[in-house]
Design a protein around this motif. Structure first.
Motif, PDB file in Angstrom:
ATOM      1  N   GLU A 106       0.152   3.040  15.034  1.00 47.20           N
ATOM      2  CA  GLU A 106      -1.170   3.669  14.967  1.00 47.20           C
ATOM      3  C   GLU A 106      -1.513   4.182  13.574  1.00 47.20           C
ATOM      4  N   SER A 107      -0.598   4.122  12.643  1.00 49.79           N
ATOM      5  CA  SER A 107      -0.842   4.655  11.300  1.00 49.79           C
ATOM      6  C   SER A 107      -1.849   3.787  10.549  1.00 49.79           C
ATOM      7  N   PRO A 108      -2.674   4.390   9.678  1.00 50.82           N
ATOM      8  CA  PRO A 108      -3.620   3.603   8.878  1.00 50.82           C
ATOM      9  C   PRO A 108      -2.924   2.530   8.032  1.00 50.82           C
ATOM     10  N   ALA A 109      -1.712   2.805   7.574  1.00 52.62           N
ATOM     11  CA  ALA A 109      -0.997   1.837   6.732  1.00 52.62           C
ATOM     12  C   ALA A 109      -0.718   0.545   7.485  1.00 52.62           C
ATOM     13  N   VAL A 110      -0.487   0.649   8.794  1.00 47.93           N
ATOM     14  CA  VAL A 110      -0.178  -0.535   9.601  1.00 47.93           C
ATOM     15  C   VAL A 110      -1.416  -1.064  10.304  1.00 47.93           C
ATOM     16  N   LYS A 111      -2.160  -0.162  10.963  1.00 44.38           N
ATOM     17  CA  LYS A 111      -3.286  -0.597  11.783  1.00 44.38           C
ATOM     18  C   LYS A 111      -4.463  -1.072  10.941  1.00 44.38           C
ATOM     19  N   THR A 112      -4.761  -0.369   9.853  1.00 45.89           N
ATOM     20  CA  THR A 112      -5.931  -0.708   9.030  1.00 45.89           C
ATOM     21  C   THR A 112      -5.572  -1.657   7.898  1.00 45.89           C
ATOM     22  N   ASP A 113      -4.488  -1.317   7.170  1.00 44.80           N
ATOM     23  CA  ASP A 113      -4.134  -2.110   5.989  1.00 44.80           C
ATOM     24  C   ASP A 113      -3.160  -3.245   6.286  1.00 44.80           C
ATOM     25  N   LYS A 114      -2.729  -3.372   7.565  1.00 47.39           N
ATOM     26  CA  LYS A 114      -1.865  -4.474   7.997  1.00 47.39           C
ATOM     27  C   LYS A 114      -0.529  -4.514   7.244  1.00 47.39           C
ATOM     28  N   GLY A 115      -0.077  -3.354   6.801  1.00 49.98           N
ATOM     29  CA  GLY A 115       1.207  -3.313   6.110  1.00 49.98           C
ATOM     30  C   GLY A 115       2.354  -3.094   7.082  1.00 49.98           C
ATOM     31  N   THR A 116       3.535  -2.905   6.545  1.00 49.38           N
ATOM     32  CA  THR A 116       4.712  -2.581   7.344  1.00 49.38           C
ATOM     33  C   THR A 116       5.309  -1.286   6.794  1.00 49.38           C
ATOM     34  N   VAL A 117       6.196  -0.684   7.563  1.00 40.03           N
ATOM     35  CA  VAL A 117       6.821   0.558   7.136  1.00 40.03           C
ATOM     36  C   VAL A 117       8.313   0.328   6.928  1.00 40.03           C
ATOM     37  N   ASN A 118       8.787   0.688   5.769  1.00 39.76           N
ATOM     38  CA  ASN A 118      10.201   0.571   5.436  1.00 39.76           C
ATOM     39  C   ASN A 118      10.900   1.879   5.781  1.00 39.76           C
ATOM     40  N   HIS A 119      11.842   1.834   6.710  1.00 38.91           N
ATOM     41  CA  HIS A 119      12.619   3.016   7.084  1.00 38.91           C
ATOM     42  C   HIS A 119      13.769   3.160   6.088  1.00 38.91           C
ATOM     43  N   VAL A 120      13.567   3.972   5.082  1.00 42.21           N
ATOM     44  CA  VAL A 120      14.549   4.125   4.013  1.00 42.21           C
ATOM     45  C   VAL A 120      15.798   4.831   4.523  1.00 42.21           C
ATOM     46  N   ILE A 121      15.621   5.837   5.383  1.00 41.34           N
ATOM     47  CA  ILE A 121      16.729   6.598   5.967  1.00 41.34           C
ATOM     48  C   ILE A 121      16.604   6.529   7.479  1.00 41.34           C
ATOM     49  N   THR A 122      17.691   6.252   8.179  1.00 39.22           N
ATOM     50  CA  THR A 122      17.660   6.180   9.641  1.00 39.22           C
ATOM     51  C   THR A 122      18.454   7.306  10.299  1.00 39.22           C
ATOM     52  N   PRO A 172      16.614  16.263  -4.230  1.00 37.76           N
ATOM     53  CA  PRO A 172      15.626  17.321  -3.962  1.00 37.76           C
ATOM     54  C   PRO A 172      14.781  17.111  -2.718  1.00 37.76           C
ATOM     55  N   ASN A 173      14.260  15.898  -2.531  1.00 38.22           N
ATOM     56  CA  ASN A 173      13.366  15.644  -1.396  1.00 38.22           C
ATOM     57  C   ASN A 173      13.344  14.140  -1.105  1.00 38.22           C
ATOM     58  N   PRO A 174      14.401  13.633  -0.485  1.00 31.92           N
ATOM     59  CA  PRO A 174      14.525  12.174  -0.299  1.00 31.92           C
ATOM     60  C   PRO A 174      13.396  11.575   0.531  1.00 31.92           C
ATOM     61  N   VAL A 175      13.071  10.321   0.227  1.00 33.16           N
ATOM     62  CA  VAL A 175      12.077   9.565   0.987  1.00 33.16           C
ATOM     63  C   VAL A 175      12.712   9.092   2.288  1.00 33.16           C
ATOM     64  N   ILE A 176      11.983   9.257   3.399  1.00 36.19           N
ATOM     65  CA  ILE A 176      12.464   8.800   4.699  1.00 36.19           C
ATOM     66  C   ILE A 176      11.839   7.461   5.077  1.00 36.19           C
ATOM     67  N   ALA A 177      10.534   7.344   4.867  1.00 37.23           N
ATOM     68  CA  ALA A 177       9.830   6.105   5.207  1.00 37.23           C
ATOM     69  C   ALA A 177       8.688   5.899   4.229  1.00 37.23           C
ATOM     70  N   THR A 178       8.434   4.646   3.912  1.00 38.31           N
ATOM     71  CA  THR A 178       7.352   4.339   2.966  1.00 38.31           C
ATOM     72  C   THR A 178       6.645   3.056   3.392  1.00 38.31           C
ATOM     73  N   PRO A 179       5.306   2.996   3.289  1.00 43.13           N
ATOM     74  CA  PRO A 179       4.583   1.789   3.684  1.00 43.13           C
ATOM     75  C   PRO A 179       4.683   0.699   2.625  1.00 43.13           C
ATOM     76  N   VAL A 180       4.697  -0.531   3.108  1.00 47.27           N
ATOM     77  CA  VAL A 180       4.789  -1.687   2.217  1.00 47.27           C
ATOM     78  C   VAL A 180       3.578  -2.578   2.481  1.00 47.27           C
ATOM     79  N   PRO A 181       2.823  -2.967   1.425  1.00 49.82           N
ATOM     80  CA  PRO A 181       1.642  -3.819   1.637  1.00 49.82           C
ATOM     81  C   PRO A 181       2.018  -5.155   2.262  1.00 49.82           C
ATOM     82  N   ALA A 182       1.059  -5.719   2.973  1.00 54.45           N
ATOM     83  CA  ALA A 182       1.269  -7.030   3.584  1.00 54.45           C
ATOM     84  C   ALA A 182       1.470  -8.082   2.498  1.00 54.45           C
ATOM     85  N   VAL A 183       2.362  -9.001   2.745  1.00 53.35           N
ATOM     86  CA  VAL A 183       2.654 -10.065   1.779  1.00 53.35           C
ATOM     87  C   VAL A 183       1.681 -11.213   2.003  1.00 53.35           C
TER      88      VAL A 183
END
Length: 205
Positions: free
Chosen positions: A111-127, A174-185
């Motif tokens: 449901e996130s704008p990064a996926v639903k609107t921009d058709k990107g994917t989300v990279n789970h950097v930390i699980t 200090p503040n690690p990234v957990i997840a970041t959006p990746v543009p559609a290829v």
């Protein structure tokens, strides 16, 4: 989750080998008293280890008619067989403070704008995250809400909504990234130019 253990009388490599041949797993319970050698049914333990909650939550161990709260601390698998060789548990009580890794559960990604609107994917950097808290307050997992994630922004550790008794261990980061959006290829299709036709009337020598 609850499991049944039995006190192990015989010690040593030979005794452990005979236990494994009999479908048992040798183990040990330590903390809050004297260490106790135990044995467990292999198949029951093997299937329990496949469940996430068995690794990240308090367990009820039934031993000699008494039930004790324990945490799974370590286990060893055979190098190539689906066989558990040994398992370690730690006794805990209301005053036991622990440091343990807890899995992250990601929700709202679709449901996130990064996926639903921009058709990107989300990279789970930390699980999973390492946390410190009282054993009785250990969460089975930590939920990460991605429903508001937009392209160009990431979710960091400091964005998580945690109970006040939970402290995250980041090992100096200090503040690690957990997840970041990746543009559609966007795939580019390259069409090779066809070879020029040979001129008519040209004779080979």
């Amino acid at each position: 989750m609850k499991f049944v253990a039995f006190e192990r009388k015989l010690q040593g490599t030979g005794a452990s080998r005979r236990l494994r041949h009999a479908g048992k797993v040798p183990g040990i319970v330590y903390g809050a008293g004297e260490p106790v050698s135990i044995e467990l049914d292999h198949n029951a333990l093997f299937h329990a280890l496949k469940k996430e909650a068995f690794h990240s939550s308090l367990l009820d161990m039934e031993l000699a008619g008494a039930t004790t709260k324990v945490l799974l601390r370590d286990y060893q698998m055979h190098p190539y067989k689906p066989q558990v060789l040994h398992v370690d548990f730690q006794r805990v009580d209301a005053t036991t403070k622990i440091t343990k890794k807890v899995p992250l559960h990601f929700v709202g990604e679709a449901e996130s704008p990064a996926v639903k609107t921009d058709k990107g994917t989300v990279n789970h950097v930390i699980t999973e995250l390492e946390i410190t808290c009282l054993a009785q307050q250990l969460p089975e997992f930590i939920e990460v809400d991605l429903s508001g994630l937009t392209m160009g922004h990431s979710v960091h550790v400091n964005d998580l909504k945690l109970a006040p008794h939970i402290k995250i261990v980041t090992h100096g980061k200090p503040n690690p990234v957990i997840a970041t959006p990746v543009p559609a290829v966007v795939e580019e299709i390259v069409v090779a130019a066809a070879p020029a036709p040979e001129a008519k009337g040209k004779k080979k020598k």
